[in-house]
Write an enzyme that holds these catalytic residues in place. Structure first.
Site, PDB file in Angstrom:
ATOM      1  N   ARG A 125       0.825  -1.213   0.000  1.00 28.59           N
ATOM      2  CA  ARG A 125       0.000   0.000   0.000  1.00 28.59           C
ATOM      3  C   ARG A 125       0.857   1.258   0.000  1.00 28.59           C
ATOM      4  O   ARG A 125       0.374   2.340  -0.275  1.00 28.59           O
ATOM      5  CB  ARG A 125      -0.976  -0.009   1.194  1.00 28.59           C
ATOM      6  CG  ARG A 125      -2.034   1.062   1.100  1.00 28.59           C
ATOM      7  CD  ARG A 125      -3.280   0.880   1.973  1.00 28.59           C
ATOM      8  NE  ARG A 125      -3.191  -0.138   2.981  1.00 28.59           N
ATOM      9  CZ  ARG A 125      -2.574  -0.005   4.176  1.00 28.59           C
ATOM     10  NH1 ARG A 125      -2.026   1.146   4.500  1.00 28.59           N
ATOM     11  NH2 ARG A 125      -2.536  -1.010   5.026  1.00 28.59           N
ATOM     12  N   TYR A 162     -17.107  16.796 -13.993  1.00 28.52           N
ATOM     13  CA  TYR A 162     -17.397  15.381 -13.899  1.00 28.52           C
ATOM     14  C   TYR A 162     -18.413  15.158 -12.775  1.00 28.52           C
ATOM     15  O   TYR A 162     -18.257  15.643 -11.666  1.00 28.52           O
ATOM     16  CB  TYR A 162     -16.105  14.604 -13.626  1.00 28.52           C
ATOM     17  CG  TYR A 162     -16.250  13.118 -13.785  1.00 28.52           C
ATOM     18  CD1 TYR A 162     -16.416  12.555 -15.045  1.00 28.52           C
ATOM     19  CD2 TYR A 162     -16.242  12.282 -12.683  1.00 28.52           C
ATOM     20  CE1 TYR A 162     -16.571  11.192 -15.193  1.00 28.52           C
ATOM     21  CE2 TYR A 162     -16.395  10.909 -12.825  1.00 28.52           C
ATOM     22  CZ  TYR A 162     -16.550  10.376 -14.082  1.00 28.52           C
ATOM     23  OH  TYR A 162     -16.707   9.027 -14.228  1.00 28.52           O
ATOM     24  N   ASP A 189      -7.796  19.231 -13.308  1.00 27.00           N
ATOM     25  CA  ASP A 189      -8.053  17.886 -13.826  1.00 27.00           C
ATOM     26  C   ASP A 189      -7.819  17.951 -15.336  1.00 27.00           C
ATOM     27  O   ASP A 189      -8.627  18.484 -16.082  1.00 27.00           O
ATOM     28  CB  ASP A 189      -9.484  17.470 -13.498  1.00 27.00           C
ATOM     29  CG  ASP A 189      -9.827  16.068 -14.013  1.00 27.00           C
ATOM     30  OD1 ASP A 189      -9.156  15.589 -14.952  1.00 27.00           O
ATOM     31  OD2 ASP A 189     -10.781  15.465 -13.498  1.00 27.00           O
ATOM     32  N   LYS A 200      -8.278   7.179 -19.077  1.00 31.85           N
ATOM     33  CA  LYS A 200      -8.625   7.772 -20.366  1.00 31.85           C
ATOM     34  C   LYS A 200      -7.389   7.826 -21.279  1.00 31.85           C
ATOM     35  O   LYS A 200      -6.876   6.782 -21.640  1.00 31.85           O
ATOM     36  CB  LYS A 200      -9.274   9.138 -20.137  1.00 31.85           C
ATOM     37  CG  LYS A 200     -10.295   9.165 -18.976  1.00 31.85           C
ATOM     38  CD  LYS A 200     -11.544   8.374 -19.264  1.00 31.85           C
ATOM     39  CE  LYS A 200     -12.472   8.214 -18.053  1.00 31.85           C
ATOM     40  NZ  LYS A 200     -12.867   9.418 -17.350  1.00 31.85           N
TER      41      LYS A 200
HETATM   42  C1  LIG Z   1     -13.428   9.705 -16.101  1.00 27.52           C
HETATM   43  C2  LIG Z   1     -13.124  10.978 -15.417  1.00 27.52           C
HETATM   44  C3  LIG Z   1     -12.907  11.018 -14.040  1.00 27.52           C
HETATM   45  C4  LIG Z   1     -13.031   9.796 -13.181  1.00 27.52           C
HETATM   46  O1  LIG Z   1     -12.037   8.881 -13.490  1.00 27.52           O
HETATM   47  P1  LIG Z   1     -12.171   7.289 -13.210  1.00 27.52           P
HETATM   48  O2  LIG Z   1     -10.847   6.772 -13.650  1.00 27.52           O
HETATM   49  O3  LIG Z   1     -13.320   6.808 -14.027  1.00 27.52           O
HETATM   50  O4  LIG Z   1     -12.425   7.137 -11.767  1.00 27.52           O
HETATM   51  C5  LIG Z   1     -12.573  12.238 -13.468  1.00 27.52           C
HETATM   52  N1  LIG Z   1     -12.460  13.368 -14.206  1.00 27.52           N
HETATM   53  C6  LIG Z   1     -12.685  13.357 -15.530  1.00 27.52           C
HETATM   54  C7  LIG Z   1     -12.557  14.621 -16.285  1.00 27.52           C
HETATM   55  C8  LIG Z   1     -13.016  12.176 -16.180  1.00 27.52           C
HETATM   56  O5  LIG Z   1     -13.241  12.167 -17.494  1.00 27.52           O
END
Ligand SMILES: *Cc1c(COP(=O)(O)O)cnc(C)c1O
Length: 398
Positions: free
Chosen positions: A64, A117, A189, A214
């Site tokens: 961890r 999001y 983000d 992504k």
């Molecule tokens: C998909 C996404 C998230 C969340 O990510 P996960 O890997 O699905 O938990 C957060 N911010 C944005 C902009 C996203 O597209």
């Protein structure tokens, strides 16, 4: 890898995407960093435990707190973002929630943006309120609204850039000046941009977050999150993940490492496909409106052109149709999968009203800007001529 007189030139994106992070402490002469599929690490003797505890012997202790496969992925991402350090999480949401929990004090104040999001917004409303953290939501891309929302004691300004689904682009340099003047940290983000299209840290942000699920992973085959920034801030997040426990599986870290090697190649194709498709859709009679920062019609085109190196593969558009007609259009598309998510090699298509917001009444969806005929397309790396022809034939069915 810093530049300067007498120093070698910093290698290009593709070279760094392939090589950065990989060569430290090799366990063998394998080209690839192995998957260290272990939950714990053994010590030769008690003296080694003591040496480790006193910082005389850097090594891993327990799964961890660290894993060599993650570390390689963290070094690679830090390099690509131009950051001192980076840390992985189990998912993008885990990156966001751990960052908020690590940095926000009880009773703190957070400023965030409306086009956001959905689960991030939910975390603020349902969980941060338990810590008496107040969230102020502002329109994206308006430094004046940001200045008005900030107050003494604001800890964080958090926003996506580009945002989801309208791809609003924040002038991070300006937002950072405004936020830093009030003592607030800026967390971006950058999932929709990837470090290839935008480097928020270079523009003044304190931390960059990613859903590595992504573009960074890029193959729709893993869930992971990441944060990159200065050593001190990232160290606090690393400490928090050790307590909160949202760590990445070593196998996912390996897939992420592998995915990141082709990030720059993939982004070039995503950018190209996104722009071509956005132009085609904008010119089509059955498309009411297209949101893509590479189009002059996008409200943040000027900011995006100045600060981004490409506009990404996500194109949002509204059809000249209703819910049923839009469903028919989506169903007629043959190449993109109907699926949530974005940023992978496979094109994905979805109707936000139906996918992420169906549980909300129409009026509430529309107040959030989610109309029935809104479509979000994540252009993959397929041949653009095939994608264009596919969309054309599906539009012809309207
Ligand atoms: C998909 C996404 C998230 C969340 O990510 P996960 O890997 O699905 O938990 C957060 N911010 C944005 C902009 C996203 O597209």
């Amino acid at each position: 890898m810093s530049e300067g007189p007498g120093r070698p030139k910093r290698p290009g994106d593709s070279t760094r995407a392939v090589h950065a992070g990989e060569r430290e402490r090799p366990a063998s002469d394998a080209i690839t960093t192995p998957i260290f599929q272990t939950s714990t690490y053994w010590f030769r003797d008690s003296e080694e435990v003591r040496a480790y505890q006193e910082g005389r012997k850097p090594r891993d202790e327990y799964g961890r707190y660290g894993n060599p496969t993650w570390r390689a992925a963290e070094r690679k991402l830090a390099d690509l973002e131009g950051a001192e350090d980076a840390v992985l999480f189990a998912s993008g949401m885990c990156a966001t929630t751990t960052t908020f929990l690590a940095l926000l004090p009880r009773g703190g104040h957070l400023v965030t943006t409306s086009d956001c999001y959905r689960r991030t917004r939910q975390f603020c409303q349902e969980y941060l309120t338990k810590l008496d953290v107040e969230t102020t939501v502002i329109e994206p891309a308006d430094p004046k609204k940001l200045a008005d929302a900030l107050r003494d004691g604001t800890t964080l300004f958090f926003t996506e850039s580009p945002t989801n689904p309208y791809l609003r682009v924040i002038d991070v340099a300006e937002a950072s000046r405004v936020a830093h003047a009030r003592g607030a940290l800026v967390v971006i983000d950058s999932t929709f941009a990837s470090p290839v299209n935008h480097r928020a840290l270079a523009d003044g942000a304190d931390l960059v977050l990613h859903s590595a699920t992504k573009y960074l992973g890029g193959h729709n085959d893993l869930l992971a999150g990441a944060a990159a920034g200065g050593k001190e801030l990232v160290g606090r997040l690393r400490g928090a993940v050790g307590v909160l426990g949202g760590v990445t599986d070593p196998h996912s870290a390996y897939l992420l490492l592998r995915g990141m090697k082709t990030l720059s190649l993939r982004m070039a194709r995503h950018n190209e496909n996104g722009l071509r498709i956005a132009h085609m859709l904008e010119a089509h009679a059955r498309v009411r409106r297209v949101w893509y920062p590479g189009l002059e019609s996008h409200p943040d085109h000027a900011t995006a052109s100045r600060t981004m190196r490409g506009f990404g593969g996500v194109v949002s558009f509204e059809l000249d149709s209703d819910l049923e007609g839009t469903m028919r259009f989506v169903d007629r598309c043959r190449i993109p999968y109907i699926a949530p998510s974005l940023g992978g090699v496979e094109s994905l298509i979805e109707m936000p009203a139906l996918m992420s917001y169906w549980d909300k009444p129409r009026a509430e969806r529309e107040a959030l800007g989610i109309t029935d005929s809104l479509v979000r397309l994540s252009c993959g790396i397929e041949d653009v001529s095939d994608l264009l022809a596919d969309l054309e034939q599906a539009l012809a069915s309207l």
